[in-house]
Design a protein around this motif. Sequence first.
Motif, PDB file in Angstrom:
ATOM      1  N   GLU A   1       0.558  -1.271   0.001  1.00 55.79           N
ATOM      2  CA  GLU A   1       0.152  -0.149   0.167  1.00 55.79           C
ATOM      3  C   GLU A   1       0.850   1.173   0.145  1.00 55.79           C
ATOM      4  O   GLU A   1       0.775   1.949   0.851  1.00 55.79           O
ATOM      5  CB  GLU A   1      -0.955  -0.069   1.169  1.00 55.79           C
ATOM      6  CG  GLU A   1      -1.873  -1.295   1.186  1.00 55.79           C
ATOM      7  CD  GLU A   1      -3.041  -1.176   2.067  1.00 55.79           C
ATOM      8  OE1 GLU A   1      -3.489  -0.086   2.486  1.00 55.79           O
ATOM      9  OE2 GLU A   1      -3.407  -2.037   2.533  1.00 55.79           O
TER      10      GLU A   1
ATOM     11  N   SER B   1      -0.948   4.786  -0.354  1.00 49.24           N
ATOM     12  CA  SER B   1      -2.111   5.175   0.584  1.00 49.24           C
ATOM     13  C   SER B   1      -2.212   6.704   1.231  1.00 49.24           C
ATOM     14  O   SER B   1      -2.910   7.268   1.558  1.00 49.24           O
ATOM     15  CB  SER B   1      -2.210   4.238   1.763  1.00 49.24           C
ATOM     16  OG  SER B   1      -1.118   4.182   2.315  1.00 49.24           O
TER      17      SER B   1
ATOM     18  N   HIS C   1      -5.372  -1.220  -2.707  1.00 52.15           N
ATOM     19  CA  HIS C   1      -7.137  -1.217  -2.519  1.00 52.15           C
ATOM     20  C   HIS C   1      -7.372  -0.322  -3.552  1.00 52.15           C
ATOM     21  O   HIS C   1      -8.521  -0.353  -3.805  1.00 52.15           O
ATOM     22  CB  HIS C   1      -7.446  -0.744  -1.188  1.00 52.15           C
ATOM     23  CG  HIS C   1      -6.875  -1.915  -0.030  1.00 52.15           C
ATOM     24  ND1 HIS C   1      -7.681  -3.263  -0.198  1.00 52.15           N
ATOM     25  CD2 HIS C   1      -6.446  -1.832   1.142  1.00 52.15           C
ATOM     26  CE1 HIS C   1      -7.029  -3.659   0.868  1.00 52.15           C
ATOM     27  NE2 HIS C   1      -6.262  -3.021   1.693  1.00 52.15           N
TER      28      HIS C   1
ATOM     29  N   ARG D   1      -7.211   5.047   4.396  1.00 57.60           N
ATOM     30  CA  ARG D   1      -6.204   4.440   4.180  1.00 57.60           C
ATOM     31  C   ARG D   1      -6.161   2.971   4.549  1.00 57.60           C
ATOM     32  O   ARG D   1      -6.628   2.588   5.617  1.00 57.60           O
ATOM     33  CB  ARG D   1      -5.122   5.169   4.996  1.00 57.60           C
ATOM     34  CG  ARG D   1      -4.415   6.388   4.406  1.00 57.60           C
ATOM     35  CD  ARG D   1      -3.537   6.835   5.313  1.00 57.60           C
ATOM     36  NE  ARG D   1      -3.547   8.172   5.429  1.00 57.60           N
ATOM     37  CZ  ARG D   1      -2.860   8.901   6.334  1.00 57.60           C
ATOM     38  NH1 ARG D   1      -1.937   8.300   7.225  1.00 57.60           N
ATOM     39  NH2 ARG D   1      -3.191  10.288   6.036  1.00 57.60           N
ATOM     40  N   GLY D   2      -5.820   2.061   3.510  1.00 56.10           N
ATOM     41  CA  GLY D   2      -5.999   0.679   3.719  1.00 56.10           C
ATOM     42  C   GLY D   2      -7.235   0.170   4.001  1.00 56.10           C
ATOM     43  O   GLY D   2      -7.279  -1.144   4.351  1.00 56.10           O
TER      44      GLY D   2
HETATM   45 MG   LIG Z   1      -4.723   1.772   0.963  1.00 55.66          MG
END
Ligand SMILES: [Mg+2]
Lengths: 313, 474, 319, 309
Positions: free
Chosen positions: B168, B171, B200, B401-402
């Motif tokens: 990630e 992010s 993601h 985030r994430g």
């Molecule tokens: Mg993310």
Amino acid sequence: MTNPFAKPWIWSWVAAALAFALTLGLTSGRGAGELAYAALSFGAFAAIVGLGQMLVITLGPGNVDLSIPATMTLSATLALKAMGSDEGTALLGLVVALGAGLGAGLANYALIFLLRLPPIIATLAASLVYQSFAIWSNRGLRIKPPEGLADFATGRFLGLPNVAWVGLALAIVVWVVLERSVWGRWLLATGQQMRVARLAGVPVELVRASTYVTVAVFAALSGYLLASFSGGAALNMGTEYLLMSIAVVVIGGTSIAGGYSNVPGVWGAALFMFLVVSMLNSYGAGAGVRNVLTGAIIIAIVIAASTKKRGRA
Amino acid sequence: MTDHESAPIVALTEAAKHFGPVRALDGVSLSVAPGDCIGLVGHNGAGKSTLVNLVNGGLAPSSGEIRFDTGGTALGAGVRSVFQELSLCPNLTVAENLRISHSALKGPGWRRPARAEIRQSLDTVFPDHGIDPDAEVDTLSIAERQMVEIAIGFAPRGTEARLVILDEPTSSLDAGIAEQLLAHVRRFCAGGGAVIFISHMLGEIFDVATRIVVLKDGKVVAERPADGFTRQGLVDAMGHVTAEEGETSETARSFGAEIVRSPEGLSAREGEVVGLSGLAGHGQAAALARLYLSRTSSWHARKAPEVVFVAGDRTRDGILPLWSILRNVSISILQQGARWGLVDRAAEEATAAEWKKRIGIRTDDVTNPILSLSGGNQQKVLFARALASSAPVIIMDDPMRGVDVGTKQDVYAMIRAEAARGRTFLWYSTETEEVCQCDRVFVFRNHEISAELTGADITEERILEASFEMQEAS
Amino acid sequence: ESHMAETSDKRIALSNNYAGNSWRQAMLQTFEETAEEAVANGVVAAADAYTTSENQATEQAAQIQNMILQGYDAIVLNAASPTALNGAVKEACDAGLTVVSFDGIVTEPCAWRIAVDFAAMGREEVDYLASRLPEGGNLLEIRGLAGVFVDDEISKGIHAGVEEHDQFEIVGSVHGDWAQDVAQKAVAGILPSLPEVVGVVTQGGDGYGAAQAFEAAGRDTPLIVLGNRQDELQWWAEQRDENGYETLSLSIAPGVASLAFWVAQQVLAGEDVPKDLTVPFLKITQDTLDAALESTPEGSVANVVYTLEDAQEVIAEAK
Amino acid sequence: MSLLARYRIILPAVSLAVLLAATFWMQPRAMSYFGLNLLFNLAVPIALATIAQMMIIMVNDIDLSVGAFVSLVACITATFLNDAPVLGLAMLLALIVTYAVMGAVIHALDLPAIVVTLGMSFVWGGIALFILPSPGGSSPGWLRTLMTVKPPLAPMAVVASVVIAVVTHFLVIRSGLGTVLRGVGGNARSVQRAGWPVIRLKALAYGLAGLFGVLAGMALVGLTTSADANIALRYTLLSIAGVILGGGEFTGGKVSPTGAVIGALTLTLASSFLSFLRLSPDWQIGAQGAILILVLTARLVFRQKRAEA
Ligand SMILES: [Mg+2]
Ligand SMILES: Nc1ncnc2c1ncn2[C@@H]1O[C@H](COP(=O)(O)OP(=O)(O)OP(=O)(O)O)[C@@H](O)[C@H]1O
Ligand SMILES: Nc1ncnc2c1ncn2[C@@H]1O[C@H](COP(=O)(O)OP(=O)(O)OP(=O)(O)O)[C@@H](O)[C@H]1O
Ligand SMILES: [Mg+2]
């Protein structure tokens, strides 16, 4: 998870019990009651300051109150001076002592908050000032406590020393506050990460201020009781409670990294600190041996507690 | 294209990792060859970070095998990792951080080559980065730190990097910087390097990946060349029941009275979702933090707070690491229902159970420690903490985030539903896509609001325009 | 007198390492009173007292060095350590200062020493016990602060005394740090494991604590040698009135600071003063108890203030 | 980034300069070769002890046993090292190794350093009482000579402080290994991930602390000529205060060796300054506290500047 050895506080109790047994081994059991009584009496003073120190240490790394000895001395000195050995002034003395503690706590916190001093340094520096106040207020003269108060401090109720009852009651209050109350949760959250706690809506400064005031008030109470117990305040009466207050907290299983407290451990460690010295004295150990063994035992307890903790995780 | 004939840099066979009863990774076979760019996707807690940690040697597998072509360790095989949690030493300078992972830099005068190397690497990956190699890391913004970490990952460090794992990486980067990274990843792979890219943001995956691996509950459920997936196909493979899309074109809603107005000009009305945008590090997070701090007190807490905060930088701003999920959820609402200052524990448990269900926190018991959750699930706990309160204003600092695609859809829906009930959201995001769903957007530039957009004006172009204007002018 | 004029421009400093008990407070007070009067009479130009914040040799060494810088002519010194200040004391001597140590004396040859024979004090305690308890028995020893010279000396004296009077046996030894409450705690901890104790030998400042511990444990009060603190004397008087309790109290008088002041003045005046002087310790017996109690302020320590004449007498005796 | 935030050394240096100027003003005699030496020579062992403490704080731990340890070293120096140099040296080396092992054990078992060092302080103190039940011993001649040497230009105390500051600056700030050690304080996990054996780094940091503790004890004996078991107990708190005064922080590996040395000098100077003020004895102790607060309050400016950055 019913394994009792998984609780970090158990080790201080185990150590205390061992020291107790070893001491009595010397007399084949004679004097058990006496020794337990003495341990409870003297352990109470350490436990009371230890409970306060525990709350401060729970606030996270760098938080510690080094002014406990000076606060004890100052409040005891002022209280005994105010009472002047006159009967019926015990309450006045208590109010003066707690007032002095309140003042010291607020002053400590003011240094930490307003001047942004690291608590270690702030309380250390402040303690020198309190010491001066104590000297100035009556030049180290030992004034006897009123007789009724002295009788209370050295007396017993249901077979246990009165001071131990006070210490136990405080321990229960602190335990309930930490385990069940909103303020306790706030304290534990602040201790883990102050910034996180603040962003989660915790009034962190209120928590810190009340903690620093609490420790000072506990120290004042302990000083007041100790002076009444030992027949007067002395300028050096609190000295040994500096290391003692930290030792009982950390031996008792409270996390030095903050955010995790342990009330039963404080009492266990307070009893242990008294009993280990008694044991070593009884075996005729000199000061050197006594120190080396005390140190080694402290480290052993910490290792035992941490090994079990890891085993559980 | 991928050269499947060449020997793989690393090959996993039936690798598994268990944390007690949790099967984080449950028999995964995967090989990565030079030139591969593997896009690794999966829901929160699917096991992506665990897989990364097996490959780079951070964790030992519970069973199965991990073999490198050099026969030695991950480090020796030229495997580099950029972790999901920032992992620089904040007290050291950028160049000194390079030194940490570059043990060949030795002897007096190591600083000069260290500076040169990190500057070179930063210049290559992120042209115009403006980061001073002698700056201490804790003076950098979170985006800059992420850039430094990526640059260290790609820096030569004595031996060339052969496989770079990016968990990630984008992010906390804004779109422009993220695009630079993607371009670099493509160049790197074209030059014979290999990358495992976790994100993601499916757009990014399709952008860079030559091959996509889908993880679900610790198992590989699909592995195909990138062009073998459609977006929807990928989402389906990840196995999340997505909420219906298409609510974006809803009719204009009516808002209540103005409830927020800050000195720098941020404002919001009841029931409004207000977005904050602009390049990362231009003062959005600071503005939100200021707003939150000014509306709350560190001296007293109200029974019903006025504002709550959802942190994006979890470890710094959000998680109470010693506590269970339950206590992490309830910390902001303790005073509700408290009697004589004592916590109402039954109500607390009920709330946590309800939110575990509503927001889908993947755990079997809310009394588990919060750190046993994957990164994205920790983030859901923070959402639950804020939404469970009755606060009329919710401040969100890049909270997605994430968070995996499916959950994001759920959370968007939840935000809209709460807004419809009159709650106000102030939402900073590094993803323009998210900002575009807001009712009103403030674009930040150089710590000031450079534009306020509403209604149809909220487009990616307008936002970008407002973000960059000044730089073009100067 | 002619000697007075010769020192009227001289400045004397008291270097003190500890202020945390009543003995030290009485000492500081005596010094201040003596000094004030001497300055008022034009005997010396200044006489200032300095105390370090911690009871540490290192800090006191720094204090002495500062006194050199401040241009004092003489330093009256109660030292934290008999040897650890030698470096600083030597520096002071080299800079032309007169150093007179008392109570806590220093071994540096260039300094004067007003010493109490602490070992003799320990022996005398046991001698007294032997005279009162000819059939002997078990003794409890309360020591002071471990690692400190005075503690070691008194203890040595006590042990030498016990060796001499072998009807006694020391069955327990604890450190009371010269503090009432610490002594009380240590005694309470060791008592349960001790057989019957007939006597307690102490170092001063801890007798009352020991008595309290015995009382709390429900044991008969043994013969406790006391250390001149007012509360100890008070307790003694009460016990005496109640049950005819009889004991001995002895300690060094805090007023020895005034003696040291006058010795320093005499050295500055050019008198020939031997380097080693001794003062007797202040002993209170059953007969002098009431007088001592009367002259000791509540909570303080029995004291004797020394005058110039006393100093001259001590000097003459040593010659 | 503000100048103050970037060079955390400025503030301690300015505090020291101001205090020094005030001292000179109060006591012009101090403004000489002789005077400076008297003002600062006892700061040399404190500076070394502060550096020892800094090594521990650098890796995010805290050492409550510095004072007892330095006392023990002083006892050994004044006895064994003087009477049987080889044995004495071996004992001192063994102490350094013990310190390193302590660091490794603390890391391996994940123990709280504050408790372990608290326990160790009892152990060191006990051993010191074995060696010197009452004060005594004497300094080896060469050590005494070294500590009382009169170099040209600047007095020993000043030269020694500069040497300590420069050497430790290179060791901790400039050198690669020093950088990695500070990295352990900043983020041990990332250092571990980069392939460093953190346990050995911790042992190294503690070993260095032991080394500087040994040097502190030896320097102290060289100045005082003899030792006792309690001689340096207050170094524990002094060294912590010195590190903080010098711009260090308790966590995060943010330390400054030069600052630590300056901090030690400032603390020493502060109490001299007070005795020049000739306060009433009642308030002398309190004034020490007050001046500590005063000097540290200057950090407030620094902090605010940082907060803005
Ligand atoms: Mg993310
Ligand atoms: N140290 C640990 N102890 C217990 N469980 C763990 C631990 N680390 C990870 N897990 C569990 O392993 C599973 C996989 O976690 P992992 O971090 O690999 O997920 P992820 O795919 O990276 O998720 P995200 O997208 O949220 O980062 C999760 O269920 C998590 O709760
Ligand atoms: N690239 C750079 N950017 C900014 N400042 C620099 C740069 N290179 C050197 N300096 C400055 O120049 C000065 C001298 O460089 P420095 O001695 O630090 O380099 P070095 O020789 O590599 O280090 P050393 O040999 O001490 O390990 C320093 O003050 C440094 O801050
Ligand atoms: Mg992950």
